[in-house]
Design a protein around this motif. Structure first.
Motif, PDB file in Angstrom:
ATOM      1  N   LYS A 221      -4.920  -7.647   3.011  1.00 51.97           N
ATOM      2  CA  LYS A 221      -4.855  -6.726   2.120  1.00 51.97           C
ATOM      3  C   LYS A 221      -6.195  -5.961   2.333  1.00 51.97           C
ATOM      4  O   LYS A 221      -7.186  -6.305   2.048  1.00 51.97           O
ATOM      5  CB  LYS A 221      -4.860  -7.232   0.762  1.00 51.97           C
ATOM      6  CG  LYS A 221      -3.415  -7.847   0.389  1.00 51.97           C
ATOM      7  CD  LYS A 221      -2.149  -6.928   0.572  1.00 51.97           C
ATOM      8  CE  LYS A 221      -0.987  -7.607   0.046  1.00 51.97           C
ATOM      9  NZ  LYS A 221       0.096  -6.671   0.376  1.00 51.97           N
ATOM     10  N   ASP A 224      -8.321   0.331   1.787  1.00 51.46           N
ATOM     11  CA  ASP A 224      -7.670   1.736   2.434  1.00 51.46           C
ATOM     12  C   ASP A 224      -6.281   1.947   2.426  1.00 51.46           C
ATOM     13  O   ASP A 224      -5.519   0.766   3.359  1.00 51.46           O
ATOM     14  CB  ASP A 224      -8.365   2.069   3.548  1.00 51.46           C
ATOM     15  CG  ASP A 224      -8.114   3.487   4.086  1.00 51.46           C
ATOM     16  OD1 ASP A 224      -7.256   3.708   4.454  1.00 51.46           O
ATOM     17  OD2 ASP A 224      -9.190   4.052   4.160  1.00 51.46           O
ATOM     18  N   LYS A 225      -5.608   2.502   1.920  1.00 49.25           N
ATOM     19  CA  LYS A 225      -4.083   2.666   1.983  1.00 49.25           C
ATOM     20  C   LYS A 225      -3.549   2.960   3.414  1.00 49.25           C
ATOM     21  O   LYS A 225      -2.400   2.423   3.609  1.00 49.25           O
ATOM     22  CB  LYS A 225      -3.529   3.701   0.941  1.00 49.25           C
ATOM     23  CG  LYS A 225      -3.822   3.545  -0.692  1.00 49.25           C
ATOM     24  CD  LYS A 225      -3.287   4.420  -1.486  1.00 49.25           C
ATOM     25  CE  LYS A 225      -3.548   3.978  -2.822  1.00 49.25           C
ATOM     26  NZ  LYS A 225      -2.852   5.146  -3.981  1.00 49.25           N
ATOM     27  N   LYS A 226      -4.425   3.920   4.021  1.00 49.42           N
ATOM     28  CA  LYS A 226      -3.746   4.450   5.359  1.00 49.42           C
ATOM     29  C   LYS A 226      -3.826   3.086   6.401  1.00 49.42           C
ATOM     30  O   LYS A 226      -2.848   2.554   7.124  1.00 49.42           O
ATOM     31  CB  LYS A 226      -4.757   5.395   6.072  1.00 49.42           C
ATOM     32  CG  LYS A 226      -4.077   5.837   7.504  1.00 49.42           C
ATOM     33  CD  LYS A 226      -4.944   6.826   7.685  1.00 49.42           C
ATOM     34  CE  LYS A 226      -4.248   7.558   9.226  1.00 49.42           C
ATOM     35  NZ  LYS A 226      -4.827   8.735   9.749  1.00 49.42           N
ATOM     36  N   GLN A 228      -3.911   0.031   5.416  1.00 55.87           N
ATOM     37  CA  GLN A 228      -2.793  -1.044   4.729  1.00 55.87           C
ATOM     38  C   GLN A 228      -1.476  -0.514   5.530  1.00 55.87           C
ATOM     39  O   GLN A 228      -0.605  -1.603   5.734  1.00 55.87           O
ATOM     40  CB  GLN A 228      -2.766  -0.965   3.203  1.00 55.87           C
ATOM     41  CG  GLN A 228      -2.002  -2.223   2.890  1.00 55.87           C
ATOM     42  CD  GLN A 228      -2.448  -3.548   3.150  1.00 55.87           C
ATOM     43  OE1 GLN A 228      -3.574  -3.894   2.976  1.00 55.87           O
ATOM     44  NE2 GLN A 228      -1.438  -4.236   3.817  1.00 55.87           N
ATOM     45  N   ARG A 229      -1.118   0.601   5.383  1.00 57.05           N
ATOM     46  CA  ARG A 229       0.138   1.097   6.065  1.00 57.05           C
ATOM     47  C   ARG A 229       0.369   0.726   7.334  1.00 57.05           C
ATOM     48  O   ARG A 229       1.313   0.541   7.697  1.00 57.05           O
ATOM     49  CB  ARG A 229       0.458   2.824   5.866  1.00 57.05           C
ATOM     50  CG  ARG A 229       1.685   3.071   6.122  1.00 57.05           C
ATOM     51  CD  ARG A 229       1.770   4.598   6.248  1.00 57.05           C
ATOM     52  NE  ARG A 229       2.941   5.022   6.826  1.00 57.05           N
ATOM     53  CZ  ARG A 229       3.102   6.324   7.470  1.00 57.05           C
ATOM     54  NH1 ARG A 229       1.877   7.136   7.512  1.00 57.05           N
ATOM     55  NH2 ARG A 229       4.146   7.010   8.124  1.00 57.05           N
ATOM     56  N   VAL A 230      -0.767   1.204   8.029  1.00 58.08           N
ATOM     57  CA  VAL A 230      -0.761   0.818   9.569  1.00 58.08           C
ATOM     58  C   VAL A 230      -0.731  -0.780   9.883  1.00 58.08           C
ATOM     59  O   VAL A 230       0.321  -1.183  10.556  1.00 58.08           O
ATOM     60  CB  VAL A 230      -1.933   1.440  10.460  1.00 58.08           C
ATOM     61  CG1 VAL A 230      -2.218   0.871  11.696  1.00 58.08           C
ATOM     62  CG2 VAL A 230      -2.034   2.841  10.514  1.00 58.08           C
ATOM     63  N   TYR A 231      -1.496  -1.581   9.134  1.00 58.51           N
ATOM     64  CA  TYR A 231      -1.422  -2.791   9.199  1.00 58.51           C
ATOM     65  C   TYR A 231       0.103  -3.591   9.036  1.00 58.51           C
ATOM     66  O   TYR A 231       0.454  -4.262   9.853  1.00 58.51           O
ATOM     67  CB  TYR A 231      -2.369  -3.408   8.396  1.00 58.51           C
ATOM     68  CG  TYR A 231      -2.272  -4.934   8.511  1.00 58.51           C
ATOM     69  CD1 TYR A 231      -3.488  -5.646   9.611  1.00 58.51           C
ATOM     70  CD2 TYR A 231      -1.630  -6.014   8.133  1.00 58.51           C
ATOM     71  CE1 TYR A 231      -3.478  -6.860   9.748  1.00 58.51           C
ATOM     72  CE2 TYR A 231      -1.724  -7.322   8.318  1.00 58.51           C
ATOM     73  CZ  TYR A 231      -2.674  -7.660   9.215  1.00 58.51           C
ATOM     74  OH  TYR A 231      -2.722  -9.019   9.408  1.00 58.51           O
ATOM     75  N   ASP A 232       0.761  -3.057   7.814  1.00 61.98           N
ATOM     76  CA  ASP A 232       2.116  -3.578   7.396  1.00 61.98           C
ATOM     77  C   ASP A 232       2.870  -3.151   8.790  1.00 61.98           C
ATOM     78  O   ASP A 232       4.012  -3.858   8.912  1.00 61.98           O
ATOM     79  CB  ASP A 232       2.427  -3.197   6.159  1.00 61.98           C
ATOM     80  CG  ASP A 232       1.470  -3.546   5.105  1.00 61.98           C
ATOM     81  OD1 ASP A 232       1.058  -4.559   5.237  1.00 61.98           O
ATOM     82  OD2 ASP A 232       1.518  -2.981   4.144  1.00 61.98           O
ATOM     83  N   THR A 233       2.816  -1.864   9.467  1.00 61.76           N
ATOM     84  CA  THR A 233       3.793  -1.349  10.343  1.00 61.76           C
ATOM     85  C   THR A 233       3.480  -2.430  11.622  1.00 61.76           C
ATOM     86  O   THR A 233       4.743  -3.138  12.166  1.00 61.76           O
ATOM     87  CB  THR A 233       3.490  -0.139  10.677  1.00 61.76           C
ATOM     88  OG1 THR A 233       3.707   0.884   9.536  1.00 61.76           O
ATOM     89  CG2 THR A 233       4.289   0.252  11.970  1.00 61.76           C
ATOM     90  N   LYS A 236       5.153  -5.870  10.776  1.00 61.45           N
ATOM     91  CA  LYS A 236       6.459  -5.832  10.769  1.00 61.45           C
ATOM     92  C   LYS A 236       7.002  -5.671  12.119  1.00 61.45           C
ATOM     93  O   LYS A 236       8.004  -6.342  12.392  1.00 61.45           O
ATOM     94  CB  LYS A 236       6.850  -4.518   9.951  1.00 61.45           C
ATOM     95  CG  LYS A 236       8.457  -4.424  10.037  1.00 61.45           C
ATOM     96  CD  LYS A 236       9.004  -3.163   9.250  1.00 61.45           C
ATOM     97  CE  LYS A 236      10.391  -2.787   8.958  1.00 61.45           C
ATOM     98  NZ  LYS A 236      10.617  -1.625   8.431  1.00 61.45           N
ATOM     99  N   GLU A 265       7.721   4.592  12.078  1.00 61.80           N
ATOM    100  CA  GLU A 265       6.841   5.056  10.939  1.00 61.80           C
ATOM    101  C   GLU A 265       5.838   6.075  11.354  1.00 61.80           C
ATOM    102  O   GLU A 265       4.923   6.349  10.820  1.00 61.80           O
ATOM    103  CB  GLU A 265       5.982   3.594  10.714  1.00 61.80           C
ATOM    104  CG  GLU A 265       6.676   2.614  10.015  1.00 61.80           C
ATOM    105  CD  GLU A 265       7.200   2.888   8.731  1.00 61.80           C
ATOM    106  OE1 GLU A 265       6.432   3.628   7.861  1.00 61.80           O
ATOM    107  OE2 GLU A 265       8.264   2.524   8.435  1.00 61.80           O
TER     108      GLU A 265
END
Length: 337
Positions: A221, A224-226, A228-233, A236, A265
């Motif tokens: 976690k 930084d939201k960006k 987090q988005r990249v990490y989650d991508t 996945k 994404e």
């Protein structure tokens, strides 16, 4: 099949011993290791082959080829200089086979799989132990130095390769070199490293958030939201590729599965390397998990699954685990915790 090999790991694979100055020959039912006087005693104790001492290794190899009346010998042309190749071609017809040893070693034995599992477990433990030595305010040089102490157990074992330790924008370079970049709270830290156990390599990458509690889990976690988005991508993509592994499928399909997740994404242009590679005596060996490799997945294979997204000047994320296909058909994800 009669053949000659000259690289350390290839020689070791054939006879259980190697040095930086040796060649191995299989000529009919005979197996020879030729080396110089510095290594003869050691070779005779360990090598599962007849050991021959010689100052000129190639000259002795030629003599053995002639003695056994060998008409054709296999070698990997990528491993020999032109002069040596020409000399060997004067005593026998050369059958070129690129990646000859890598192809032989692509399917691991149960014993090799057991050793690799231990290498991965020991390497992963070093990641977890390293958490206690991660401090803010120190640079990548110091972080790398401390990391290597844990990986090698203060020099008691070898590294698979020079570790990658990269903070924030330096992590946007897939093979980043350490820098004066200092680690701060809420930074992103990418760690890519492995160790050797009984000569077999491990390889693992984690991208972690530097917060109050640091974890080497794949489930991170970030503030930084960006990021987090990249990490989650990336996560996945990795999980999707791993769950898709099936015996008999073409290995290029795995690369496409992960790449499609990342492209969907909007980060397709920032996944700049192949999905993975085989691991064994060499840190990079067959099978290579890329978009062109149509080799089918088989029992006994070991390879990495390591998607990544790299945003120049910002940050990079990579998550890597080794996957093993056991001889009873199971898919085991190593170093996953």
């Amino acid at each position: 099949m009669d053949y000659i090999v000259n690289k350390e790991n290839e020689i070791y694979y054939e006879c259980g011993w190697s040095s930086d100055n040796a060649v191995f020959l299989k000529l009919g039912d005979y197996r020879y290791v030729i080396t110089d006087g510095r290594y003869t005693l050691e070779a005779k104790e360990e090598a599962q082959a007849e050991v021959i001492e010689a100052r000129d290794l190639l000259k002795k190899a030629k003599e053995l080829i002639l003695k056994h009346k060998i008409k054709r010998i296999v070698l990997d042309p990528l491993n020999w200089d032109i002069d040596s190749y020409r000399k060997l071609s004067k005593v026998a017809n050369i059958k070129e086979e690129k990646y000859f040893s890598h192809k032989k070693r692509m399917i691991k034995t149960d014993q090799e799989l057991h050793i690799i599992k231990k290498a991965v477990k020991k390497g992963a433990k070093a990641f977890d132990d390293f958490i206690s030595a991660i401090d803010t305010g120190i640079d990548e040089y110091e972080l790398s130095y401390r990391f290597k102490e844990f990986l090698t157990k203060r020099g008691r074992r070898e590294l698979s390769f020079e570790p990658i330790v990269a903070v924030n924008e330096n992590a946007a370079k897939p093979h980043a070199k350490v820098s004066n970049k200092k680690l701060k709270k809420n930074d992103l830290l990418l760690l890519d490293a492995g160790i050797k156990y009984k000569r077999y390599c491990s390889d693992r990458t984690r991208t972690v958030h530097i917060g109050k509690h640091i974890s080497m889990s794949k489930y991170q976690k970030f503030k930084d939201k960006k990021i987090q988005r990249v990490y989650d991508t990336v996560l996945k993509a990795q999980l999707k590729a791993i769950e898709s592994i099936k015996i008999g499928m073409e290995i290029c399909e795995l690369d496409k599965i992960a790449r499609d997740v990342i492209a969907k994404e909007g980060f397709g242009d920032y996944f700049v390397h192949s999905l993975g590679h085989g691991v064994g005596l060499d840190i990079h060996e067959w099978p290579y998990v890329n978009s062109k490799n149509r080799i089918k997945i088989q029992e006994g294979m070991v390879f990495t699954i390591e998607p990544g997204i790299y945003l120049p000047g910002e940050f990079g994320v990579r998550i890597e685990d080794m996957v093993m296909i056991t001889h009873d058909g199971k898919v085991e994800v190593l170093s996953e915790w």
